[in-house]
Design a protein around this motif. Structure first.
Motif, PDB file in Angstrom:
ATOM      1  N   UNK A   1      -7.311  29.068   3.920  1.00  0.00           N
ATOM      2  CA  UNK A   1      -6.171  29.872   4.343  1.00  0.00           C
ATOM      3  C   UNK A   1      -6.542  31.333   4.586  1.00  0.00           C
ATOM      4  N   UNK A   2      -7.810  31.685   4.351  1.00  0.00           N
ATOM      5  CA  UNK A   2      -8.257  33.051   4.650  1.00  0.00           C
ATOM      6  C   UNK A   2      -8.832  33.157   6.059  1.00  0.00           C
ATOM      7  N   UNK A   3      -8.792  32.060   6.794  1.00  0.00           N
ATOM      8  CA  UNK A   3      -9.305  32.081   8.168  1.00  0.00           C
ATOM      9  C   UNK A   3      -8.181  31.807   9.156  1.00  0.00           C
ATOM     10  N   UNK A   4      -8.346  32.297  10.367  1.00  0.00           N
ATOM     11  CA  UNK A   4      -7.317  32.072  11.392  1.00  0.00           C
ATOM     12  C   UNK A   4      -7.210  30.594  11.727  1.00  0.00           C
ATOM     13  N   UNK A   5      -8.346  29.890  11.720  1.00  0.00           N
ATOM     14  CA  UNK A   5      -8.306  28.455  11.993  1.00  0.00           C
ATOM     15  C   UNK A   5      -7.557  27.698  10.917  1.00  0.00           C
ATOM     16  N   UNK A   6      -7.766  28.096   9.669  1.00  0.00           N
ATOM     17  CA  UNK A   6      -7.055  27.448   8.566  1.00  0.00           C
ATOM     18  C   UNK A   6      -5.558  27.682   8.646  1.00  0.00           C
ATOM     19  N   UNK A   7      -5.161  28.898   8.984  1.00  0.00           N
ATOM     20  CA  UNK A   7      -3.731  29.203   9.129  1.00  0.00           C
ATOM     21  C   UNK A   7      -3.128  28.376  10.258  1.00  0.00           C
ATOM     22  N   UNK A   8      -3.868  28.235  11.369  1.00  0.00           N
ATOM     23  CA  UNK A   8      -3.373  27.423  12.487  1.00  0.00           C
ATOM     24  C   UNK A   8      -3.203  25.969  12.066  1.00  0.00           C
ATOM     25  N   UNK A   9      -4.143  25.454  11.264  1.00  0.00           N
ATOM     26  CA  UNK A   9      -4.029  24.079  10.770  1.00  0.00           C
ATOM     27  C   UNK A   9      -2.809  23.927   9.879  1.00  0.00           C
ATOM     28  N   UNK A  10      -2.592  24.893   8.979  1.00  0.00           N
ATOM     29  CA  UNK A  10      -1.439  24.837   8.088  1.00  0.00           C
ATOM     30  C   UNK A  10      -0.135  24.877   8.878  1.00  0.00           C
ATOM     31  N   UNK A  11      -0.070  25.724   9.891  1.00  0.00           N
ATOM     32  CA  UNK A  11       1.147  25.807  10.708  1.00  0.00           C
ATOM     33  C   UNK A  11       1.399  24.498  11.444  1.00  0.00           C
ATOM     34  N   UNK A  12       0.335  23.890  11.929  1.00  0.00           N
ATOM     35  CA  UNK A  12       0.484  22.622  12.640  1.00  0.00           C
ATOM     36  C   UNK A  12       1.018  21.535  11.706  1.00  0.00           C
ATOM     37  N   UNK A  13       0.502  21.483  10.487  1.00  0.00           N
ATOM     38  CA  UNK A  13       0.994  20.505   9.509  1.00  0.00           C
ATOM     39  C   UNK A  13       2.465  20.746   9.197  1.00  0.00           C
ATOM     40  N   UNK A  14       2.838  22.007   9.006  1.00  0.00           N
ATOM     41  CA  UNK A  14       4.224  22.326   8.654  1.00  0.00           C
ATOM     42  C   UNK A  14       5.186  22.089   9.812  1.00  0.00           C
ATOM     43  N   UNK A  15       4.687  22.219  11.039  1.00  0.00           N
ATOM     44  CA  UNK A  15       5.537  21.996  12.208  1.00  0.00           C
ATOM     45  C   UNK A  15       5.983  20.543  12.295  1.00  0.00           C
ATOM     46  N   UNK A  16       5.186  19.626  11.726  1.00  0.00           N
ATOM     47  CA  UNK A  16       5.555  18.212  11.764  1.00  0.00           C
ATOM     48  C   UNK A  16       6.101  17.696  10.456  1.00  0.00           C
ATOM     49  N   UNK A  17       6.429  18.599   9.532  1.00  0.00           N
ATOM     50  CA  UNK A  17       6.894  18.186   8.201  1.00  0.00           C
ATOM     51  C   UNK A  17       8.398  18.335   8.062  1.00  0.00           C
TER      52      UNK A  17
ATOM     53  N   UNK B   1       4.042  35.208   3.152  1.00  0.00           N
ATOM     54  CA  UNK B   1       4.370  36.088   4.268  1.00  0.00           C
ATOM     55  C   UNK B   1       3.122  36.810   4.755  1.00  0.00           C
ATOM     56  N   UNK B   2       2.290  37.285   3.815  1.00  0.00           N
ATOM     57  CA  UNK B   2       1.063  37.985   4.216  1.00  0.00           C
ATOM     58  C   UNK B   2       0.080  37.054   4.919  1.00  0.00           C
ATOM     59  N   UNK B   3       0.140  35.776   4.609  1.00  0.00           N
ATOM     60  CA  UNK B   3      -0.723  34.797   5.280  1.00  0.00           C
ATOM     61  C   UNK B   3      -0.192  34.411   6.661  1.00  0.00           C
ATOM     62  N   UNK B   4       1.016  34.836   6.982  1.00  0.00           N
ATOM     63  CA  UNK B   4       1.632  34.414   8.229  1.00  0.00           C
ATOM     64  C   UNK B   4       2.252  33.035   8.136  1.00  0.00           C
ATOM     65  N   UNK B   5       2.605  32.633   6.886  1.00  0.00           N
ATOM     66  CA  UNK B   5       3.185  31.306   6.652  1.00  0.00           C
ATOM     67  C   UNK B   5       4.535  31.408   5.945  1.00  0.00           C
TER      68      UNK B   5
ATOM     69  N   UNK C   1       8.474  32.393   9.886  1.00  0.00           N
ATOM     70  CA  UNK C   1       7.523  31.814  10.824  1.00  0.00           C
ATOM     71  C   UNK C   1       7.657  30.289  10.863  1.00  0.00           C
ATOM     72  N   UNK C   2       7.630  29.665   9.696  1.00  0.00           N
ATOM     73  CA  UNK C   2       7.582  28.203   9.667  1.00  0.00           C
ATOM     74  C   UNK C   2       8.928  27.570  10.013  1.00  0.00           C
ATOM     75  N   UNK C   3      10.029  28.140   9.537  1.00  0.00           N
ATOM     76  CA  UNK C   3      11.338  27.600   9.913  1.00  0.00           C
ATOM     77  C   UNK C   3      11.654  27.963  11.360  1.00  0.00           C
ATOM     78  N   UNK C   4      11.141  29.120  11.795  1.00  0.00           N
ATOM     79  CA  UNK C   4      11.316  29.476  13.208  1.00  0.00           C
ATOM     80  C   UNK C   4      10.685  28.447  14.128  1.00  0.00           C
ATOM     81  N   UNK C   5       9.538  27.911  13.707  1.00  0.00           N
ATOM     82  CA  UNK C   5       8.860  26.895  14.525  1.00  0.00           C
ATOM     83  C   UNK C   5       9.419  25.499  14.299  1.00  0.00           C
ATOM     84  N   UNK C   6      10.056  25.280  13.151  1.00  0.00           N
ATOM     85  CA  UNK C   6      10.576  23.957  12.789  1.00  0.00           C
ATOM     86  C   UNK C   6      11.927  24.168  12.102  1.00  0.00           C
TER      87      UNK C   6
END
Length: 344
Positions: free
Chosen positions: A58-74, A87-91, A95-100
């Motif tokens: 979760x300290x990488x941009x790729x990891x954050x993108x993966x987490x967002x993708x998982x949450x978008x389908x949850x 919030x500081x992680x961008x999660x 952000x997450x309810x806005x996308x889902x």
């Protein structure tokens, strides 16, 4: 097929009450995917059972993108970080309810998302203390004693979060939008004391350890040491149960609710119980006396009643509660998604 089959939950790795909530949801059919740090040890304890884990940095941009993708389908997520971390992680929820928009965003903290202590560290004992529960637990004239971490962590924390998640998921099914579930252990611990607050309102509550009918003051609702150093638990509150108790002890039972007699009667009961072993007393009493053996974990797993009900499986409790039409499946060992390998 459990009652929550078809529900997908993303659980951000943590300890204690968050995993307990995830375990409860997974026990009853939800697909729970746990986000862990790469290389973390996942399991083997019961709190990790019946779900899969994925290593995400979760300290990488790729990891954050993966987490967002998982949450978008949850359907829901569970996180147990201090306020502001997600919030500081961008999660964060925006952000997450806005996308889902149907996402149920479960937050598990000790003190809640706001308030003077919201960012302070703490543990179960601290949350119980501030919620007012710890003051009444323990022996008279001794410091309060924390009942392990069962009350705030798991009762007021994880179980209340699981209830909140299921409630919000049901609301979404009925047409409501996704929302944040703010589960604070101090709030939940306070809620568990609702009956005691009722006693207080009725003038039936005394402050301090061991000062009340159900916390050790009464001789008919407490534990006693037996001749072998083991203990029995006595819960003979109702008159008929109390009558069976005093008859079995060969004691005078007059004035059961006269608190002025409680200290002397407790002394006599203690002297009586000290004359036989725990198991001898259990055999001596009928079930009407509400006298039970205080069992260790191993003894509890082997007790005939628990064996008959299947209360334990392996080295852990089985899922509860039980459903007649959608029973929980047997718990499974945790496992990693795809090629991620760690020793469990």
């Amino acid at each position: 097929m459990g009652a929550l089959t078809g529900i997908r939950i993303v659980e951000f790795g943590g300890i204690g009450p968050g995993p307990f909530a995830g375990m409860m949801l997974a026990d009853h059919g939800a697909e729970v995917i746990r986000i862990e740090r790469p290389g973390a040890i996942f399991g083997p304890h019961a709190l990790a059972r019946s779900r899969r884990a994925i290593g995400v940095e979760l300290k990488s941009s790729g990891g954050i993108a993966t987490a967002r993708e998982l949450c978008a389908g949850a359907d829901g997520i569970i996180e147990g970080f201090r306020p502001g971390v997600m919030e500081r992680l961008g999660l964060g929820p925006d952000v997450l309810i806005g996308a889902n928009p149907r996402l149920v965003y479960g937050r598990m903290t000790g003190w809640g998302q706001e308030g003077p202590l919201s960012n302070a560290p703490g543990h179960d004992i601290n949350y119980m203390a501030v919620a007012g529960l710890l003051d009444g637990i323990g022996a008279p004239d001794q410091p309060p004693v924390a009942p392990a971490n069962y009350v705030a962590d798991f009762g007021g924390g994880g179980m209340l979060l699981a209830f909140g998640m299921v409630s919000a998921l049901l609301a979404v099914k009925m047409g409501a939008p996704g929302q944040v579930v703010d589960a604070a252990m101090t709030d939940g611990a306070a809620l568990l004391a609702s009956m005691s607050w009722g006693f207080k309102a009725a003038g039936m509550w005394r402050d301090g350890p061991g000062a009340n009918l159900l916390s050790g003051a009464s001789p008919f609702y407490r534990c006693y040491a037996c001749a072998d150093g083991r203990h029995v638990a006595v819960g003979a509150i109702e008159p008929q149960f109390y009558a069976a108790l005093v008859a079995g002890l060969g004691e005078d039972g007059g004035g059961q609710m006269d608190a002025s007699q409680w200290p002397e009667r407790a002394r006599r009961f203690a002297a009586a119980f000290a004359k036989r072993s725990r198991d001898e007393w259990v055999l001596h009493f009928s079930s009407d006396a509400c006298v039970s053996p205080v069992l260790t974990f191993d003894e509890a797993a082997a007790h005939p009643h628990n064996v008959a009900r299947g209360t334990f499986v392996g080295d852990a409790p089985t899922p509860a509660p039980r459903f007649s039409a959608t029973p929980a499946s047997a718990p499974t060992a945790p496992r990693w998604i795809s090629g991620e390998q760690n020793e469990l």
